[in-house]
Design an enzyme around this catalytic site. Structure first.
Site, PDB file in Angstrom:
ATOM      1  N   ASP A  21      10.817  47.504  17.912  1.00 39.07           N
ATOM      2  CA  ASP A  21      11.006  47.437  19.357  1.00 39.07           C
ATOM      3  C   ASP A  21      11.936  48.533  19.868  1.00 39.07           C
ATOM      4  O   ASP A  21      12.823  48.998  19.137  1.00 39.07           O
ATOM      5  CB  ASP A  21      11.599  46.078  19.754  1.00 39.07           C
ATOM      6  CG  ASP A  21      11.227  45.691  21.181  1.00 39.07           C
ATOM      7  OD1 ASP A  21      10.016  45.641  21.479  1.00 39.07           O
ATOM      8  OD2 ASP A  21      12.130  45.463  22.000  1.00 39.07           O
TER       9      ASP A  21
ATOM     10  N   GLU B 197      23.445  53.635  29.825  1.00 42.59           N
ATOM     11  CA  GLU B 197      24.382  52.579  29.401  1.00 42.59           C
ATOM     12  C   GLU B 197      24.795  52.835  27.953  1.00 42.59           C
ATOM     13  O   GLU B 197      24.682  51.964  27.097  1.00 42.59           O
ATOM     14  CB  GLU B 197      23.705  51.213  29.536  1.00 42.59           C
ATOM     15  CG  GLU B 197      23.117  50.988  30.927  1.00 42.59           C
ATOM     16  CD  GLU B 197      22.294  49.715  31.058  1.00 42.59           C
ATOM     17  OE1 GLU B 197      21.645  49.332  30.060  1.00 42.59           O
ATOM     18  OE2 GLU B 197      22.301  49.103  32.139  1.00 42.59           O
TER      19      GLU B 197
ATOM     20  N   HIS C 244      22.046  53.688  23.607  1.00 46.26           N
ATOM     21  CA  HIS C 244      22.293  52.495  24.417  1.00 46.26           C
ATOM     22  C   HIS C 244      23.186  51.536  23.632  1.00 46.26           C
ATOM     23  O   HIS C 244      22.846  51.095  22.542  1.00 46.26           O
ATOM     24  CB  HIS C 244      20.938  51.864  24.722  1.00 46.26           C
ATOM     25  CG  HIS C 244      20.989  50.713  25.676  1.00 46.26           C
ATOM     26  ND1 HIS C 244      21.091  49.408  25.249  1.00 46.26           N
ATOM     27  CD2 HIS C 244      20.946  50.667  27.029  1.00 46.26           C
ATOM     28  CE1 HIS C 244      21.102  48.606  26.313  1.00 46.26           C
ATOM     29  NE2 HIS C 244      21.015  49.344  27.407  1.00 46.26           N
TER      30      HIS C 244
ATOM     31  N   HIS D 224      14.146  47.989  22.121  1.00 45.98           N
ATOM     32  CA  HIS D 224      15.433  47.308  22.302  1.00 45.98           C
ATOM     33  C   HIS D 224      15.596  46.287  21.180  1.00 45.98           C
ATOM     34  O   HIS D 224      14.944  45.251  21.165  1.00 45.98           O
ATOM     35  CB  HIS D 224      15.479  46.628  23.667  1.00 45.98           C
ATOM     36  CG  HIS D 224      16.860  46.203  24.087  1.00 45.98           C
ATOM     37  ND1 HIS D 224      17.750  45.598  23.222  1.00 45.98           N
ATOM     38  CD2 HIS D 224      17.503  46.301  25.277  1.00 45.98           C
ATOM     39  CE1 HIS D 224      18.883  45.340  23.875  1.00 45.98           C
ATOM     40  NE2 HIS D 224      18.759  45.760  25.116  1.00 45.98           N
TER      41      HIS D 224
ATOM     42  N   CYS E  51      27.835  42.944  28.239  1.00 43.58           N
ATOM     43  CA  CYS E  51      26.917  42.597  27.144  1.00 43.58           C
ATOM     44  C   CYS E  51      27.219  43.381  25.868  1.00 43.58           C
ATOM     45  O   CYS E  51      27.005  42.873  24.764  1.00 43.58           O
ATOM     46  CB  CYS E  51      25.471  42.896  27.538  1.00 43.58           C
ATOM     47  SG  CYS E  51      24.800  41.744  28.726  1.00 43.58           S
TER      48      CYS E  51
ATOM     49  N   GLU F 262      29.743  47.932  29.295  1.00 46.06           N
ATOM     50  CA  GLU F 262      28.989  46.764  29.744  1.00 46.06           C
ATOM     51  C   GLU F 262      29.493  45.501  29.063  1.00 46.06           C
ATOM     52  O   GLU F 262      29.791  45.488  27.873  1.00 46.06           O
ATOM     53  CB  GLU F 262      27.510  46.995  29.417  1.00 46.06           C
ATOM     54  CG  GLU F 262      26.608  45.945  30.022  1.00 46.06           C
ATOM     55  CD  GLU F 262      25.135  46.179  29.702  1.00 46.06           C
ATOM     56  OE1 GLU F 262      24.781  47.289  29.271  1.00 46.06           O
ATOM     57  OE2 GLU F 262      24.355  45.234  29.889  1.00 46.06           O
TER      58      GLU F 262
ATOM     59  N   CYS G  22      21.343  40.531  32.725  1.00 42.09           N
ATOM     60  CA  CYS G  22      21.630  40.355  31.304  1.00 42.09           C
ATOM     61  C   CYS G  22      22.991  39.734  31.095  1.00 42.09           C
ATOM     62  O   CYS G  22      23.161  38.820  30.279  1.00 42.09           O
ATOM     63  CB  CYS G  22      21.525  41.676  30.564  1.00 42.09           C
ATOM     64  SG  CYS G  22      22.480  43.007  31.272  1.00 42.09           S
ATOM     65  N   CYS G  23      24.007  40.221  31.812  1.00 41.02           N
ATOM     66  CA  CYS G  23      25.370  39.848  31.466  1.00 41.02           C
ATOM     67  C   CYS G  23      25.728  38.391  31.765  1.00 41.02           C
ATOM     68  O   CYS G  23      26.325  37.731  30.911  1.00 41.02           O
ATOM     69  CB  CYS G  23      26.353  40.808  32.131  1.00 41.02           C
ATOM     70  SG  CYS G  23      26.126  42.516  31.571  1.00 41.02           S
TER      71      CYS G  23
END
Lengths: 654, 654
Positions: free
Chosen positions: B190, B324, B272, B192, B342, B340, B420-421
């Site tokens: 993937d 990011e 990332h 991500h 996350c 971030e 997301c966060c």
């Protein structure tokens, strides 16, 4: 104010000024001998490993001399126009038959690419016929026309030849038929200002008032509601030239184009910096020619905002690369600024007009600051490499590795696809004579201390002067009456730079205390041949501080000597320039080099990690420090030796 | 290393730990009582004036219960999965029949949206049927599957119900049939990372080794040449999900996806940040489960690079908002960082796995730093506003007016389209019990000083302990044996935080000098009910310095007390925080507030422009300074009072 141009001191004709200066002649020669020929090669796509300009090729296709597709930016024609303008300026003071023949041929080509109705633009001729004037916000059509006009005016002044002026006038007449407030005409204006100041020049060159009127129309129409650029965007189906076929969600931003409100109501410099200063220049021109007090007041407000709250210490503007734009008051980050070379050139244009409106030293000071520190920084010593962006702080690793700093280049580049800055530097330096002097009825102003000879008519007398100057390295300068017919008093006015704490004046060696008014020293006298007005400017190196609300410079200091701002380079001081600091009481020593240039030296410190355990990133051990002799070099020459870090604002130890 | 999991200290089951802490219980309650219900409203698009999630609606459409178009990001399903995971964690320690019914219904809905073959993804079901697995670089299909699996594992642990686990296993089996190195399967992975760590959890929950094998496949395949993601891009016609129909010039960047080289060969954290730490977490998991020494060594290298060269002082990572992402070593700008929330959560995941591999204090220190300073900073006191970005320096005017800083928010936001966060914070805090303790064969580790009760089996004895802690405000902590059957020695191991310069240990009030090894204090004893191991941690406020090559922090200092990093806010210190400075010898005074929290105070200075002429931007007058009492507040709570400037690294006067 009156609309009589004579009352305002006006720049001398370029042919009446000849630069002969130890410092500047090298630049003028570089432009003439290297840059102009090099750029001609670039226009013809003959520079190996550089981005091609494609400008000549586009004209050949538009003229029907070659088959092919249009290539390059929509405003690519201006590469050629700006080159021709520089050529015109250069020929004014330095005839060159070979160069003139090449330029004449290029003009020939432009003529062949011009439509029957006067319109000329190779993009619309070749790539999008039938789409003229449908996308003023993006397509720079009037901008390109403006550069054609500027080139034409320079070329007729430099050569007396009117062919390019005829082409430009035909185009201007066509534009005048299309745009205006009269019924049937389009009430529009360009996304990128330039046509306005060009039309003023065309008026000055031809005496034809309709060009002045058209310039005035464009300026006054701008920012009126409903916004033309938005209505045009709607008509076009909300598309942009830059993303063909995509329906945009965001409309064009009016502030980016300085079209957010009528220009007379603007008081803060916003948006794309080059567009802004080109517009302010035209506003000042119109205020002058039309005796328009309120427009001049708007110019003053915008000047004060820009110079007092948004200008970098090297005389550059544009705090962000996003849109090559202003951000907001006192936002002057050192490591992400844009500070485009072209924007400082536009700032100089604006300053010169303001000096015509009111001879105040602050305009000359900023003109000098931008010229000595940013314009010349834009060009490498070899004349073939250029900076568009003039950063205050460079860490080459960050330029590579941090996307927010990709625009900061540690090395001057060969040529850019969007080649605005190189020809802009060329046309400014080849017309430098227009910035040194101005003559009123009976006063000769020296705005800049650039060695030169000039002729002017003062109080009815024909006068030839010789300006000598040791700047930027030495503070002695003099203005000698080389020739002067007749008799009667006139005034010599020398700018007293704000950086000179003490300036000592003399006439024929005898010290005088002239009247100092608004930053100029006025000496009125029945000047005779051989008379010399001299000044000794204060060349003591000094520290500059920003106000505390310039957060980026808190606890930092910059160095200046004479007109030059200094910087710290890795090649002189080692890497990690942020580790060095300058005590507030350290003496700044001027170190004269073999070539006469001056470095600054001081006893400073360097922080080290000597006492630091290496294991973790953050620790309680305070960095130790050791003495280091630190060396500052003129900012304008940075990056001409080994590539590396550079820093203008250094940490100060109180 | 062995592949016997028992040898490594493993986290306790969530149901075996109950948080009872003066500081943390408020967060746990906030998540349970406010955040989880609020996020359910968000998932159902019922938060006024907030960006809609659309997650439930997409599932209803995919399940055939509603007509409509897919809306939101391609990975929008994960909003629901992360919420369900948090619910699962919360129910483990705090049963709630109403909440469980709502969650069961949502699980029902997911089941209805699942295809016959096990595949579930509302984007591909609704918007692009037939396009499954054609764009792994952009479309987060396996990422979304991973969050489904994580939710399923949490939910079965929290409720014993296997419905969601069955859904997840069917999907995982489908993925196993599609991906792998066997002939006929796709050798892909993937864009991500997330599926990898999720499959390890699925293996741990089911004992089914094929899931571990599949996780291993994804990790080992990554970065191999020819690059799968590039080949896929070519097959797709060089298009991106993010710009439909446009043929891209630039291929996807492998480093952004940590796919630039095989993971075992990686030694610098790139790309990332969230993807990176999710991948490192899975690598550490696989190293543990498979006894893979070289993979663990790669984890150590990546840890050292990230934590030793690319981490902010608040335990956050990601120096740029462009992608990011990480930038490069020692590039830690304070005013443009991304950091971030996350990514710090992922860093905590990674740290916990490394603590399992080798109980070293540095992992616990970073886990604590990220948890106390960044994770909790991500959420407002009301549980309804969130920071994604955790800046080191905020000037609200610049966040507004400088496009390079638009990502820096001065106020926590309600909800984001890309949410997301918020659910990530919820799932971390609702599973906090998994991070406090770890138990080996005969050793109970306390990694964090968070008040709690826990049960574990140690050397065959059933032991219940009570951890009490005054952190983050007071340094006293104790671990009491509340119950313990049988007899025989076992070890209690307390982390000795690096920030505690002197830590005093006692057993039953009697001072001891325990063995300190790799940041843990080990006390081996035949522990009996009522025994208390106590520690007094050093809560002296202290200064932190960065190494000199962190250019952004040159001449600056940060403050820490206990686990908390402090910052300066406008509300306490006035505007223009860069104007204040802290003498290096100024005492740092802890000022206890009514609620028990602690501010820091010191006698510092403020620069002023009092002696400065106002006319020009740059002047020779050195700013004067005046004494100012300066106040620092815990970073994690910044922006909870009046909005304004904030600064972590303050100028230091030597």
């Amino acid at each position: 104010m009156s609309n009589d141009k004579k009352i305002h001191p006006h720049p001398l004709e370029l042919s009446a000024v000849r630069i002969r200066d130890d410092y500047w002649s090298a630049y003028v020669d570089l432009i003439r001998d290297t840059v102009i020929p090099y750029q001609w090669e670039a226009l013809n796509d003959r520079i190996p490993d550089a981005e091609p300009s494609r400008a000549i090729r586009n004209f050949r296709i538009a003229a029907g001399l070659e088959e092919g597709e249009f290539e390059g930016f929509v405003f690519q024609d201006t590469d050629l126009y700006k080159w021709l303008e520089a050529v015109g300026f250069s020929l004014a003071s330095h005839p060159d038959a070979d160069l003139e023949r090449v330029a004449d041929e290029a003009i020939e080509l432009i003529g062949k690419a011009q439509s029957e109705d006067g319109y000329v633009n190779t993009y619309f001729a070749v790539a999008e016929p039938g789409k003229r004037w449908t996308n003023l916000v993006d397509c720079h059509e009037l901008y390109s026309a403006g550069h054609l006009i500027e080139a034409a005016v320079a070329y007729v002044q430099g050569t007396g030849k009117t062919k390019l002026l005829d082409i430009a006038r035909r185009f201007a007449d066509h534009i005048d038929a299309v745009f205006g407030s009269e019924p049937g005409k389009t009430r529009g204006y360009d996304g990128h200002q330039e046509i306005e100041l060009a039309l003023v020049k065309l008026y000055e060159a031809t005496g034809e008032r309709k060009y002045l009127k058209l310039a005035n129309f464009f300026i006054e129409e701008r920012g009126r509601e409903p916004h033309f650029l938005l209505e045009e965007w709607e008509r076009r189906g909300r598309t942009s030239h830059w993303a063909p076929g995509v329906v945009q969600k965001m409309p064009p931003q009016m502030a980016y184009h300085q079209a957010h409100k009528p220009v007379r109501e603007q008081d803060v410099a916003v948006g794309h910096a080059v567009r802004a200063v080109y517009m302010y220049t035209a506003m000042a021109d119109l205020a002058l020619h039309q005796g328009d007090v309120s427009l001049l007041e708007a110019c003053r407000r915008l000047w004060r905002n820009m110079v007092g709250k948004q200008m970098y210490v090297n005389g550059s503007i544009g705090s962000t690369h996003h849109g090559e734009a202003f951000t907001f008051d006192y936002d002057l980050p050192n490591d992400t600024n844009y500070s485009e070379t072209c924007a400082s050139i536009g700032l100089i244009f604006f300053a010169r007009r303001m000096l015509q409106a009111e001879p105040k030293g602050e305009y000359g000071d900023v003109m000098e600051r931008a010229l000595y520190n940013t314009v010349t920084a834009g060009i490498a010593g070899d004349g073939k490499h250029y900076f568009y962006v003039n950063p205050m702080e460079v860490w080459p690793a960050a330029s590579e590795g941090n996307p927010g700093k990709h625009h900061i280049k540690a090395l001057r580049q060969k040529w850019y696809g969007c080649a605005c800055c190189p020809p802009n530097v060329a046309r400014l330096i080849s017309s430098l004579g227009q910035y040194v002097f101005a003559a009123g009825e009976d006063t000769l102003y020296a705005h800049l201390y650039i060695g030169s000879e000039a002729s002017a008519k003062l109080n009815g007398r024909n006068v030839r002067v010789r300006l000598e100057s040791g700047l930027p390295w030495k503070g002695a300068a003099s203005l000698k009456i080389a020739e002067a017919d007749g008799a009667g008093a006139f005034t010599l006015a020398l700018r007293v730079p704000a950086w000179s704490q003490e300036s000592i004046f003399a006439v024929n060696g005898e010290r005088i205390s002239p009247e100092i008014r608004d930053g100029y020293a006025y000496v009125d006298r029945d000047w005779r041949e051989g008379d010399i007005l001299s000044v000794e400017l204060d060349m003591e190196p000094h520290r500059l501080y920003a106000p505390t609300n310039v957060r980026a410079n808190a606890g930092r200091v910059a160095l200046q000597r004479g007109p030059l701002v200094y910087c710290f380079e890795e090649v002189d001081n080692g890497a990690t320039l942020q580790s060095i600091s300058l005590p507030s009481d350290a003496a700044l020593r001027a170190a004269v080099q073999l070539d006469g240039s001056v470095l600054l030296e001081a006893d400073g410190y360097r922080m080290t990690d000597a006492d630091r355990p290496s294991s973790s990133l953050y620790g309680t051990a305070k960095p130790s420090r050791e003495p280091q002799r630190i060396v500052a070099a003129p900012y304008t020459r940075w990056g001409n030796r080994e590539p590396g870090e550079m820093l203008v604002w250094i940490r100060e130890d109180r």
